[in-house]
Each structure stands twice: as C-alpha cells, then as structure tokens.
Design a protein around this motif. Structure first.
Motif, PDB file in Angstrom:
ATOM      1  N   SER A  72       0.831  -1.215   0.000  1.00 18.65           N
ATOM      2  CA  SER A  72       0.000   0.000   0.000  1.00 18.65           C
ATOM      3  C   SER A  72       0.860   1.259   0.000  1.00 18.65           C
ATOM      4  N   ILE A 121      -0.773   2.341   4.311  1.00 18.13           N
ATOM      5  CA  ILE A 121      -1.350   1.776   5.531  1.00 18.13           C
ATOM      6  C   ILE A 121      -0.323   1.805   6.663  1.00 18.13           C
ATOM      7  N   LEU A 151     -11.461  -1.551   6.432  1.00 22.86           N
ATOM      8  CA  LEU A 151     -11.292  -0.443   5.481  1.00 22.86           C
ATOM      9  C   LEU A 151     -12.520   0.441   5.413  1.00 22.86           C
ATOM     10  N   HIS A 207     -12.283   3.018   8.065  1.00 20.94           N
ATOM     11  CA  HIS A 207     -10.985   3.643   8.313  1.00 20.94           C
ATOM     12  C   HIS A 207     -11.117   5.158   8.190  1.00 20.94           C
ATOM     13  N   ILE A 217      -8.746   6.976   5.549  1.00 21.94           N
ATOM     14  CA  ILE A 217      -8.861   6.740   4.110  1.00 21.94           C
ATOM     15  C   ILE A 217     -10.235   7.202   3.664  1.00 21.94           C
ATOM     16  N   SER A 235     -10.776   8.483   0.491  1.00 20.86           N
ATOM     17  CA  SER A 235     -10.976   8.363  -0.947  1.00 20.86           C
ATOM     18  C   SER A 235     -11.427   6.944  -1.318  1.00 20.86           C
ATOM     19  N   LEU A 244      -8.927   4.957  -3.373  1.00 19.08           N
ATOM     20  CA  LEU A 244      -7.869   4.366  -2.568  1.00 19.08           C
ATOM     21  C   LEU A 244      -8.335   3.049  -1.953  1.00 19.08           C
ATOM     22  N   LYS A 245      -9.598   3.061  -1.478  1.00 18.73           N
ATOM     23  CA  LYS A 245     -10.126   1.822  -0.895  1.00 18.73           C
ATOM     24  C   LYS A 245     -10.150   0.709  -1.936  1.00 18.73           C
ATOM     25  N   TYR A 263      -6.688  -0.535  -2.330  1.00 13.61           N
ATOM     26  CA  TYR A 263      -6.256  -1.371  -1.211  1.00 13.61           C
ATOM     27  C   TYR A 263      -6.917  -2.744  -1.269  1.00 13.61           C
TER      28      TYR A 263
END
Ligand SMILES: Nc1ncnc2c1ncn2[C@@H]1O[C@H](COP(=O)(O)OP(=O)(O)OP(=O)(O)O)[C@@H](O)[C@H]1O
Ligand SMILES: [Mg+2]
Length: 688
Positions: free
Chosen positions: A408, A455, A490, A493, A496, A498, A501-502, A505
C-alpha cells in the motif's frame, strides 16, 4: 526464631539480586572530589547533545550497503535497553540522517540550536524513536561512560541542623564557577585533564534559584567564591523520566488548558507567604518541562498542535538555549529538543505563520514507513512473539498482513513490465531477471513519496488483535482471518476517505491472497518434494550440467566416473517448469553462470534460494518426480486408505518441521491446497 516462607523468599531474592550499582549511582562528595573526577574523566562534563550522540555510538555501528549505497547502521536502535522489547526496524537511512544531525549538534556546528522535527505519516515510529532515545539516555546515565553529576546546597536550618537543597534544574556543578573566572578555571582544569582530546567547556550560568543561594553565600564569605563551593554536595545524576529528572515530555492538551508555566515553571503560592515576594526564587517551582529536562532531552508530542503562546518559549529554548520563567531573568538550559508531527498535521499548517517561524528553526527529518517486507514482519513479530499471545499464529499470517501494508506504500512502477508485488520483492532482496541493483535505485528515485503514504503498522496491529479475539474458539489464527479483518476495517478507516484508494487497497488484498495461494501451494509441494537436501542435490546436478554445457565440456558420471555429454533432458525438464523456451535456454544458462561467477568474485557462494526462478523450477521438478507417490486430492474426499494417510502424515510432519506449522494449521493448509488442486487450478505458479 521462626521466619515465614515469604520472608525467606524475600531474603533469598534480595541476596541473589543486589542492586549492584546502587553505591556508584548514589556517589556524593565535595566539589574538590568532583574536580578529581573531572580531571580523570573530563567527559562527565559533556553537554546534552554530546552525551546523546555518544550514547548512540556506545552501542556500536555496522557499515552496510543497501542497493550499492554505503550506510552506517546504528545498533542502538536494534534493542537499546537489551530486553528485546523495543526496536526500530529498517529505516536505516532515516536513522543515519538523524544521528548525523545529532553528531553535528554534538560538535557544535549549529544543529544544537534547532528543534529536531521528526515528520512522517501516522504510525511511522516517530514516538518509538523518541522513546528509545529517552530510555537510552536513562540507561547511559547509569553507566560509567555516561556518568554525569549535579549538586545540592547545604542549608543550615534555624535549629542548627543542616539539610540538602537540590539544584532544581540539576545543573552541572562546574556552572558554580562564576562566569568571570570560568575561562581561566577551565583552562587550568583542561591542562590537568587525563584526556586532553576532550576539551571541557561548560557554558551558561546558574538558574535563578541557585544564583540566589550563590549570591547569599558569596556575601557571607566576603566574595571568596571557592568557599561558596564548599557549601555544596556534588552527587551523581541518574536521568529518569519517571522521576522527572533530565527527561521531559510536553503533550498539548486542549487549547484553553495550555499554560506556559507547564514549560517554564510556576510560582509556589504557599511559599510566597514564607518568603514575602513573588520574585523570590525560593517561592518558585522550577519544575516546568524545560526545567526538569535540563541535561537530557525534551520531547514535544505533536509539536504543531502547540499553542502559539508556547512558540516563543520553544524557539528561545532551541535557538538561545534559554527559557524565561515568569518573573525571572532568562535561564540557561542544556537539553536536546525533539518534536514530532504527522504528515496530515504538517500539511495543514504548511502556510501558517507559526509554521514559518518554526520551520526556520527546525531540522526536519522524514520518518517514512518501512518498505522492506522483512522489516515490516519484524514489527508484528515483536508484538506477537508468543509471550503475550497464547494462540498459535499460523505461518505467513503476519507476513501476509505485512505484505499488504508494504504494497500500500509503494508507488505503482512506471515500468509496465513490473508489478507492485514484484517491486516489493526486489526491495526485499530477491533477484528478478533483468533487474540490477541500479534498477532498484532508479525505482526508488522515481518514487519520492514512497513510504510517506499508505497503511500504517498501527492499523495492521489493531486488525491482527481483532482477529485474535474474534475467532476465539479457533485454535489458531490464519492469514485469511487477518486479511478479512484488514478488509472489513477499510470501510470504517477514518484516514482513508478516498473511494479510489479503498478500491486500490482491496485490489492489493486480492493480490496478497493470490500470493498466499502460491506460497502455500509451493510449501506443500516442497513438503511433498522431500527436503532441502534433495533440492540442493538436484541444483548441484543442474549447475554441473549447465557449467559443462556453457563451457562445452563434459560432465563426469558420478557412478562410472566416465566423462559424458551434459544431460540435456535433465536441464530442459527443469527449465520447462518456468517456461524457458528452447530458444532462450542458452541465455538463461549463461545468466546463471554469470551470476555464480559474480558471486564467487565477491567470495560468496551460490544459494539457489536467492534465485526465485531457479528455486521454483527445481521444486516443481522435484515435486513432479514425487507427486504421484501421494494422492493429495484424495484429502478432500476425506476417505483415506491407510497408506495415503501415512504419506500425508509424513508431509504434515515436514510442514511442521520445516515450515513452522502446528498440527492443526498443517491440516488446514493441506486441505486448502488440496481444494485448490481439486478445483483443477493446476496453473503453473507464477515465476516472480
Ligand atoms: N520501523 C518500525 N520499527 C519498529 N516498529 C515500528 C516501525 N514503524 C512502526 N512501528 C510500530 O508501529 C506502531 C506505531 O508507532 P509509533 O507510535 O512510534 O508511530 P508514530 O509515528 O509516533 O505515530 P503517530 O504519528 O500516530 O504519533 C508502534 O507499535 C511501533 O512499534
Ligand atoms: Mg506518535
């Protein structure tokens, strides 16, 4: 007389575990005694920056080479207090940068007048680094090498008895020598020093409290300062954060509650009545964080959350080495000032005036996340190495979590032929065909932000803990449980925000799962394909043939001793396992011989395990030679004849012996791999 068992136990333990250094650590004597100590070992007078630098060096260093770059590695950060409890893994460059800055501060090149600002993403070990420095200083102050001293005033009470009044800022005793005569005094002392390489240079004046005591006595003794010095008791100083001696921490609380007195001390209202005035230093507590941290270091937690009112205290303290207690003159201090801040906070304040003043007076040290897989694994191993966790953690559990975390943080390589996973492996020291150390350096240079995003280990630590608790009726924790926790976390989270981005990930999580499949398939294959010995034999055999082939020589037959042509069928049966076409085989063989040649130039021996492709090929070949002797897929059906069961037990035994499984997790992994094979998923493992 009867003694109770408890008493006996206590006596025995006390006898067996004496506090051996107690006497040394509680040494006290006259000022003249102290001069003897200084003459014999002038380094006891080192300032805080010199001491912290020497402390780090005292643990030793190694010269290492990372991707062709020479770096000094400081063992201090491995295990500073020798309990294997706390350490910083990886980050060699960051730490060497930090130590260089401390070195230049120790030499007085200017960085001693700056706030050292550790800056990085959340959970990148900033607090850990500072904690290690604090613990290191405490411990160093207990050693002969790190010894330092301070003093107390002998005070005669009205009833004629004497009491000792400690210097509230535990100052260096040589500060008692008046500034006017200090130069001459130190010159004379240096001339007699047993260690002329070190020059004693004690700067700064006494704090207001000691100044008051000094002046009083000076008047009493008609200006004979040497007699004033007879009125003090010098003693060894042991730094201790718990005792608020030489180690301080300042942590911003909510803004309205911040008060400058926390840093520079406060009026003692009870004593005003006794001494009659607010500006009598005896009615003031010099116990602000800057005061008590004198001689050691002060940590500013989240320094950018500091109220502007404190800014001037902080800037004065770093630039001038002076603080300004309420109602008193500026007071000299001698301490290392380290602050830390995380990346989001730093960004937020980038255009702030406060920042500008601060930025000008700070040395910023970037503390990124770890980008080497083995180091990230060590972080989690430290947390879960048996003692605190009763549950068995299946092999690769921490590794898979670490793999995801590290990926990540990596930028997607610009080179389309290279996946993020492959990049991770390159960083982790694996060789891939077509990639040299120079290429790895280039990869790192094209990705400047690498390690500053991604992360955090703390997130992973939390999810591993969740997995340990959530599956409480399971005998062990396996990678799937942890990866699922990582995934479901996630959603919530907080850092985070965006969605892209998730998604990214999550993709990385499936990459990790695929990689896990490869790893366990491979392990089961290896467990089936006998042992490392057989592989080494096969490898040696292959290399002999390749060598003969590339050098157009013959191979000696092991049994007959007769020279024979290289065994083309053997070589091809290995190479085919990793899709080396006939047309590329010469290149591949030459590559391997070159690699072995280069190693032997460095005096190193070839180990097939460092060449991932060759290793895979050898294992597949061995697996193929042996797999028919065991019917793995029959495992899924659960009805096993005795003979198969025995063979499976052997494989399980190897999984336990060679790969760190316990019985339950070995059974799990065999079943899992059997189910992969049963699905007909017999695609060749990816190479690389
Ligand atoms: N390089 C590393 N070596 C060892 N432990 C690490 C490393 N990086 C992170 N950790 C671990 O991650 C956790 C978080 O570290 P730490 O609290 O020091 O981070 P931080 O940078 O101060 O975070 P924050 O910005 O949130 O205050 C700790 O358990 C720490 O041990
Ligand atoms: Mg922190």
């Amino acid at each position: 007389m009867m003694t109770s068992p408890g008493r006996e136990l206590l006596d025995r333990l006390a006898r067996e575990n004496p506090l051996t250094d107690f006497a040394k650590n509680h040494w006290s004597g006259t000022f003249a005694d102290y001069l003897d100590i200084v003459r014999a070992n002038p380094r006891v007078t080192r300032n805080a920056h010199e001491r912290i630098y020497d402390m780090i060096l005292s643990h030793g260093t190694d010269e290492i080479v990372i991707h062709k770059e020479k770096i000094t590695r400081y063992r201090f950060f491995d295990d500073p207090i020798g309990e294997g409890q706390d350490a910083v893994f990886g980050l060699e460059k960051t730490l060497s940068n930090l130590v260089q800055i401390l070195e230049s501060a120790a030499r007085g090149y200017g960085t001693e007048r700056r706030v050292l600002l550790l800056h990085g993403p959340v959970g990148s070990s900033k607090s850990t680094i500072v904690r290690l420095l604090k613990r290191g200083l405490e411990q160093y102050s207990r050693t002969d090498d790190g010894a330092l001293y301070t003093f107390s005033w002998k005070d005669t009470l009205p009833d004629g008895s004497t009491s000792l009044v400690p210097c509230p800022m535990h100052e260096e005793p040589l500060r008692l020598v008046p500034i006017e005569v200090r130069g001459a005094f130190l010159n004379a002392l240096n001339a007699e020093s047993a260690d002329p390489a070190y020059r004693i240079n004690v700067l700064g004046d006494l704090d207001p409290f000691c100044r008051y005591h000094f002046q009083q006595r000076l008047a009493k003794y008609g200006g004979d300062w040497s007699r004033v010095l007879e009125d003090v008791v010098v003693r060894r100083l042991i730094l201790s954060e718990a005792d608020r001696i030489g180690i301080g921490t300042f942590q911003p609380k909510d803004e309205k509650n911040q008060d400058a007195t926390e840093l520079t001390g406060d009026i003692n209202y009870r004593k005003i009545a006794e001494f009659g005035s607010e500006s009598d230093p005896r009615a003031f507590n010099f116990d602000g964080e800057f005061n008590i941290a004198n001689r050691g270091m002060i940590e500013f937690v989240e320094v950018l959350k500091l109220d502007v009112a404190f800014l001037y205290d902080l800037l004065g303290a770093s630039q001038e080495h002076k603080i300004k207690p309420k109602k008193f003159a500026q007071t000299d201090i001698d301490e290392v000032i380290i602050g830390h801040t995380n990346e989001p906070e730093y960004k937020k304040l980038q255009n702030n005036e406060f920042m500008e003043a601060l930025r000008d007076r700070t040395v910023k040290i970037d503390v990124p996340y770890v980008t080497r897989l083995t180091d990230e694994v060590k972080i989690y191993e430290k947390d879960y190495n048996g003692r605190r966790v009763k549950k068995f953690i299946a092999p690769h559990t921490l590794e898979m979590a670490a793999m995801w975390a590290v990926m990540s943080r990596l930028e997607t390589p610009k080179n389309a032929g290279l996946s993020t996973l492959q990049k991770l492996k390159l960083y982790n020291g694996k060789t891939l065909p077509g990639f040299t150390e120079d290429n790895i350096k280039e990869l790192q240079e094209e990705a400047q932000k690498e390690g500053m995003v991604g992360i955090s280990p703390r997130y992973v630590q939390d999810k591993i803990s969740n997995a340990l608790v959530a599956f409480s009726d399971e005998p062990n924790v396996n990678p799937f449980m942890v990866l699922n926790e990582l995934e479901s976390g996630l959603k919530h989270h907080s850092l985070i925000t965006s969605d892209d981005l998730k998604v990214h990930y999550r993709q990385l999580l499936s990459t990790v799962k695929e990689e896990y499949d490869e790893i366990v398939k491979n392990e089961v294959q290896r467990a089936i394909a006998a042992d490392e010995e057989a592989l080494s034999r096969l490898c040696a055999n292959y290399i002999d043939n390749v060598k003969a082939y590339t050098q157009r020589e013959k191979v000696r037959n092991k049994f007959t001793g007769q020279p024979e042509d290289p065994d083309e069928r053997l070589m091809r049966s290995i190479e085919e396992k990793i899709d080396i076409p006939e047309s590329r085989k010469d290149d591949f063989r030459r590559e391997i011989m070159n690699y072995i040649g280069a190693l032997s130039l460095d005096g190193k021996k070839f180990d097939y395990r460092t060449n991932e492709r060759l290793q895979k090929a050898l294992e597949l070949k061995l697996f193929q030679d042996q797999k028919d002797t065991i019917k793995l897929t029959s495992l899924v059906s659960n009805v096993l004849d005795k003979e198969t069961q025995e063979k499976i037990d052997i494989v399980k035994g190897r999984l336990i012996r060679y790969f760190g499984y316990d019985d339950a997790s070995a059974t799990d992994v065999l079943n899992y791999v059997a189910s992969i094979f049963a699905r007909g998923d017999v695609k060749q493992p990816r190479t690389g």
